[in-house]
Design a protein around this motif. Structure first.
Motif, PDB file in Angstrom:
ATOM      1  N   VAL A 101       0.822  -1.013   0.181  1.00  0.00           N
ATOM      2  CA  VAL A 101       0.293   0.345   0.244  1.00  0.00           C
ATOM      3  C   VAL A 101       1.179   1.293   0.033  1.00  0.00           C
ATOM      4  O   VAL A 101       2.032   1.324   0.663  1.00  0.00           O
ATOM      5  CB  VAL A 101      -0.636   0.208   1.627  1.00  0.00           C
ATOM      6  CG1 VAL A 101      -1.572   1.415   1.274  1.00  0.00           C
ATOM      7  CG2 VAL A 101      -2.154  -1.645   1.057  1.00  0.00           C
ATOM      8  N   GLN A 102       0.488   2.007  -0.363  1.00  0.00           N
ATOM      9  CA  GLN A 102       1.058   3.739  -0.606  1.00  0.00           C
ATOM     10  C   GLN A 102       0.482   4.888  -0.876  1.00  0.00           C
ATOM     11  O   GLN A 102      -0.223   4.263  -2.082  1.00  0.00           O
ATOM     12  CB  GLN A 102       2.047   3.093  -2.160  1.00  0.00           C
ATOM     13  CG  GLN A 102       2.982   4.565  -2.280  1.00  0.00           C
ATOM     14  CD  GLN A 102       3.965   4.495  -3.232  1.00  0.00           C
ATOM     15  OE1 GLN A 102       3.733   4.565  -4.395  1.00  0.00           O
ATOM     16  NE2 GLN A 102       5.208   3.316  -3.124  1.00  0.00           N
ATOM     17  N   LEU A 103       0.107   5.677  -0.609  1.00  0.00           N
ATOM     18  CA  LEU A 103      -0.353   6.902  -0.723  1.00  0.00           C
ATOM     19  C   LEU A 103       0.387   7.942  -1.039  1.00  0.00           C
ATOM     20  O   LEU A 103      -0.222   8.633  -2.030  1.00  0.00           O
ATOM     21  CB  LEU A 103      -0.478   7.399   0.784  1.00  0.00           C
ATOM     22  CG  LEU A 103      -1.303   6.222   1.350  1.00  0.00           C
ATOM     23  CD1 LEU A 103      -2.530   7.217   2.283  1.00  0.00           C
ATOM     24  CD2 LEU A 103      -2.482   6.256   0.699  1.00  0.00           C
ATOM     25  N   ILE A 104       1.146   8.004  -1.121  1.00  0.00           N
ATOM     26  CA  ILE A 104       3.108   8.961  -1.607  1.00  0.00           C
ATOM     27  C   ILE A 104       4.036   8.444  -2.515  1.00  0.00           C
ATOM     28  O   ILE A 104       4.755   7.013  -1.762  1.00  0.00           O
ATOM     29  CB  ILE A 104       3.797  10.001  -0.870  1.00  0.00           C
ATOM     30  CG1 ILE A 104       2.617  10.463   0.341  1.00  0.00           C
ATOM     31  CG2 ILE A 104       4.758  11.381  -1.204  1.00  0.00           C
ATOM     32  CD1 ILE A 104       3.344  11.176   1.771  1.00  0.00           C
ATOM     33  N   THR A 105       4.077   8.348  -3.852  1.00  0.00           N
ATOM     34  CA  THR A 105       5.245   7.836  -4.557  1.00  0.00           C
ATOM     35  C   THR A 105       6.710   8.593  -4.381  1.00  0.00           C
ATOM     36  O   THR A 105       6.652   9.314  -3.471  1.00  0.00           O
ATOM     37  CB  THR A 105       4.668   8.202  -5.614  1.00  0.00           C
ATOM     38  OG1 THR A 105       4.727   9.617  -6.553  1.00  0.00           O
ATOM     39  CG2 THR A 105       3.113   7.980  -6.441  1.00  0.00           C
ATOM     40  N   PRO A 106       7.717   7.889  -4.960  1.00  0.00           N
ATOM     41  CA  PRO A 106       9.253   8.366  -4.564  1.00  0.00           C
ATOM     42  C   PRO A 106       9.343   9.705  -4.844  1.00  0.00           C
ATOM     43  O   PRO A 106      10.054  10.446  -4.531  1.00  0.00           O
ATOM     44  CB  PRO A 106      10.086   7.375  -5.224  1.00  0.00           C
ATOM     45  CG  PRO A 106       8.841   6.043  -4.941  1.00  0.00           C
ATOM     46  CD  PRO A 106       7.928   6.287  -5.321  1.00  0.00           C
ATOM     47  N   ILE A 142      -0.926   9.861  -3.517  1.00  0.00           N
ATOM     48  CA  ILE A 142      -2.327   9.017  -5.448  1.00  0.00           C
ATOM     49  C   ILE A 142      -2.980   8.380  -3.706  1.00  0.00           C
ATOM     50  O   ILE A 142      -2.859   8.633  -3.159  1.00  0.00           O
ATOM     51  CB  ILE A 142      -1.315   7.998  -5.653  1.00  0.00           C
ATOM     52  CG1 ILE A 142      -0.089   7.165  -4.829  1.00  0.00           C
ATOM     53  CG2 ILE A 142      -0.506   8.192  -6.792  1.00  0.00           C
ATOM     54  CD1 ILE A 142       0.104   6.129  -5.173  1.00  0.00           C
ATOM     55  N   SER A 143      -4.368   8.430  -4.374  1.00  0.00           N
ATOM     56  CA  SER A 143      -5.547   7.617  -3.321  1.00  0.00           C
ATOM     57  C   SER A 143      -5.523   5.931  -3.516  1.00  0.00           C
ATOM     58  O   SER A 143      -5.305   5.207  -4.637  1.00  0.00           O
ATOM     59  CB  SER A 143      -6.814   8.105  -4.209  1.00  0.00           C
ATOM     60  OG  SER A 143      -8.077   7.305  -4.118  1.00  0.00           O
ATOM     61  N   ASN A 144      -5.757   5.870  -2.367  1.00  0.00           N
ATOM     62  CA  ASN A 144      -6.002   4.480  -1.772  1.00  0.00           C
ATOM     63  C   ASN A 144      -7.710   4.552  -1.120  1.00  0.00           C
ATOM     64  O   ASN A 144      -7.472   5.110  -0.093  1.00  0.00           O
ATOM     65  CB  ASN A 144      -5.171   3.791  -0.963  1.00  0.00           C
ATOM     66  CG  ASN A 144      -5.075   2.113  -0.799  1.00  0.00           C
ATOM     67  OD1 ASN A 144      -6.248   2.024   0.398  1.00  0.00           O
ATOM     68  ND2 ASN A 144      -4.694   1.276  -1.385  1.00  0.00           N
ATOM     69  N   PRO A 145      -8.319   4.250  -1.527  1.00  0.00           N
ATOM     70  CA  PRO A 145      -9.924   3.809  -0.968  1.00  0.00           C
ATOM     71  C   PRO A 145     -10.256   3.321   0.428  1.00  0.00           C
ATOM     72  O   PRO A 145     -10.794   3.689   1.171  1.00  0.00           O
ATOM     73  CB  PRO A 145     -10.821   3.469  -2.012  1.00  0.00           C
ATOM     74  CG  PRO A 145     -10.122   2.491  -3.260  1.00  0.00           C
ATOM     75  CD  PRO A 145      -8.941   2.651  -3.063  1.00  0.00           C
ATOM     76  N   GLU A 146      -9.149   2.628  -0.026  1.00  0.00           N
ATOM     77  CA  GLU A 146      -9.650   1.664   1.720  1.00  0.00           C
ATOM     78  C   GLU A 146      -8.295   2.276   2.836  1.00  0.00           C
ATOM     79  O   GLU A 146      -8.862   2.482   4.326  1.00  0.00           O
ATOM     80  CB  GLU A 146      -8.383   0.324   2.007  1.00  0.00           C
ATOM     81  CG  GLU A 146      -9.497  -0.453   0.915  1.00  0.00           C
ATOM     82  CD  GLU A 146      -9.284  -0.766  -0.431  1.00  0.00           C
ATOM     83  OE1 GLU A 146     -10.713  -0.276  -1.279  1.00  0.00           O
ATOM     84  OE2 GLU A 146      -8.294   0.354  -0.939  1.00  0.00           O
ATOM     85  N   LEU A 147      -7.260   3.026   2.122  1.00  0.00           N
ATOM     86  CA  LEU A 147      -6.691   3.992   3.345  1.00  0.00           C
ATOM     87  C   LEU A 147      -6.824   5.466   3.238  1.00  0.00           C
ATOM     88  O   LEU A 147      -6.435   5.938   4.309  1.00  0.00           O
ATOM     89  CB  LEU A 147      -5.436   3.389   3.232  1.00  0.00           C
ATOM     90  CG  LEU A 147      -4.556   2.186   3.368  1.00  0.00           C
ATOM     91  CD1 LEU A 147      -2.872   2.126   3.921  1.00  0.00           C
ATOM     92  CD2 LEU A 147      -5.012   2.003   4.856  1.00  0.00           C
TER      93      LEU A 147
END
Length: 380
Positions: A20-25, A30-35
């Protein structure tokens, strides 16, 4: 990555080679509906505060490494590259949660308000524990690999029986997951539905052994076999770590039992200052992971949001330098402990055996006083 759920354990992350990732390198959000819901309330001020945390902690790390090289510390376990995993997870906890670290969680100690000199006290050999565990709700550094996971489960079961919603959080590395203690802790945690968050920092190296030699699948895949839901998160992404930890803490507070988090990160420095990673690690691997640096990643996000101002940079650097100076002064000026204090806090209550040993040691020390030295011709 897909989530599933069941009546007993709530959300579960199904096995996946990714994380799971919310910030790319590159610093892109970026969006993640679960987190996403778990960090919907995060403010710009919190993002900049976490950035400061990570910069200061890295400065503590480099200063302590220098102190060890200069002979002021006996040993130091660097956390270089793991700042987001430690800052993000510990910032998600409450003051009444109890944290059981291994020996590399110096960022967690900083977040928990441990005085800077106390962070290095045990590594200078001046104390059996650098701080009061009950003052900071943070157990002493644990050198015995994986043992702290058992302590966390015991505390968690006690919290459950006390009827409070405090949670035990325990940190360990990828290598520790091969230890019996960690697996036994998960058995007990699942059986008693203990409010525990198992936080594995997979930094890819258990001293000189790569994680691929002991984990043919992702480490997070192991926990469901014990009946514990797991998440595999980008450990260099502070926002994703916060979200995953908040989710796990919420499950525990609701009475849904333990959660296992695998934070995929990288140890950019040596295992300890006694280690030489160039003997077993390819330089190209290190260079590739430098591109995923957790501080650089958040710095890029802040820049894209217009938050990375010269004022923020100057303030953060000044804070890091101030902390490093206080750490150095506290370390160098630390008084040596009195010899008989080695018997303090060994047991919760005094006992005859310990008191006898203390008396014998006191008598031994007294044999070296000035009168005896003189009468023995100066020998000691």
């Amino acid at each position: 990555m897909n989530f599933s759920s069941d009546a007993r354990s709530g959300p579960v992350v199904e096995s996946s080679p990714e994380f799971v990732q919310l910030i790319t390198p590159e610093g892109e959000r970026i969006s993640n509906p679960e987190l996403d819901p778990w960090v919907a309330d995060v403010t710009d001020a919190q993002l900049t505060a976490w950035y400061e945390d990570m910069v200061v902690v890295r400065r503590i790390d480099t200063e302590a490494t220098a102190l060890q090289r200069q002979g002021e510390l006996g040993l130091w376990p660097p956390l270089l590259g793991q700042e987001a995993a430690q800052v993000g997870s510990s910032r998600a906890t409450r003051d009444d949660d109890f944290i059981f670290p291994s020996y590399r969680e110096n960022a967690v100690a900083y977040v928990r308000g441990v005085p800077f000199a106390d962070i290095v006290r045990v590594w200078r050999g001046n104390a059996q524990s650098g701080w009061d565990p009950y003052k900071h709700q943070l157990a002493a550094p644990n050198i015995i690999i994986g043992a702290q996971t058992l302590h966390a489960v015991g505390w968690g079961v006690g919290a459950k029986y006390d009827g409070v919603d405090s949670v035990a959080v325990t940190y360990f590395g990828d290598g520790a997951t091969s230890e019996g203690d960690v697996n036994e802790a998960m058995v007990f945690a699942a059986s008693f539905q203990a409010p525990v968050v198992f936080f594995c920092q997979n930094n890819h190296w258990a001293i000189s052994e790569p994680v691929g030699l002991q984990a043919v699948q992702s480490i997070a895949d192991r926990a469901p076999g014990f009946g514990i839901p797991s998440l595999r998160v980008d450990g260099n992404d502070v926002l994703a770590v916060v979200a995953a930890t908040r989710l796990a803490l919420d499950r525990a507070r609701r009475g849904d039992g333990p959660t296992f988090i695998e934070a995929v990160t990288y140890r950019m420095g040596p295992h300890t200052t006694a280690d030489d990673p160039t003997r077993y690690r390819d330089k190209a691997e290190l260079e590739a992971w430098k591109l995923r640096d957790p501080i650089l990643r958040l710095q890029r996000l802040l820049d894209s949001l217009g938050l990375l101002t010269p004022e923020l940079e100057a303030r953060t650097q000044a804070k890091a330098d101030e902390v490093a100076a206080e750490l150095r002064a506290g370390c160098i000026n630390m008084p040596d402990p009195e010899p008989l204090t080695v018997f303090d806090n060994v047991y919760a209550t005094p006992n005859a055996t310990l008191e006898k040993e203390r008396d014998q040691y006191a008598a031994y020390l007294s044999s070296f006083d000035s009168s005896n030295t003189t009468s023995n011709g100066g020998r000691s």
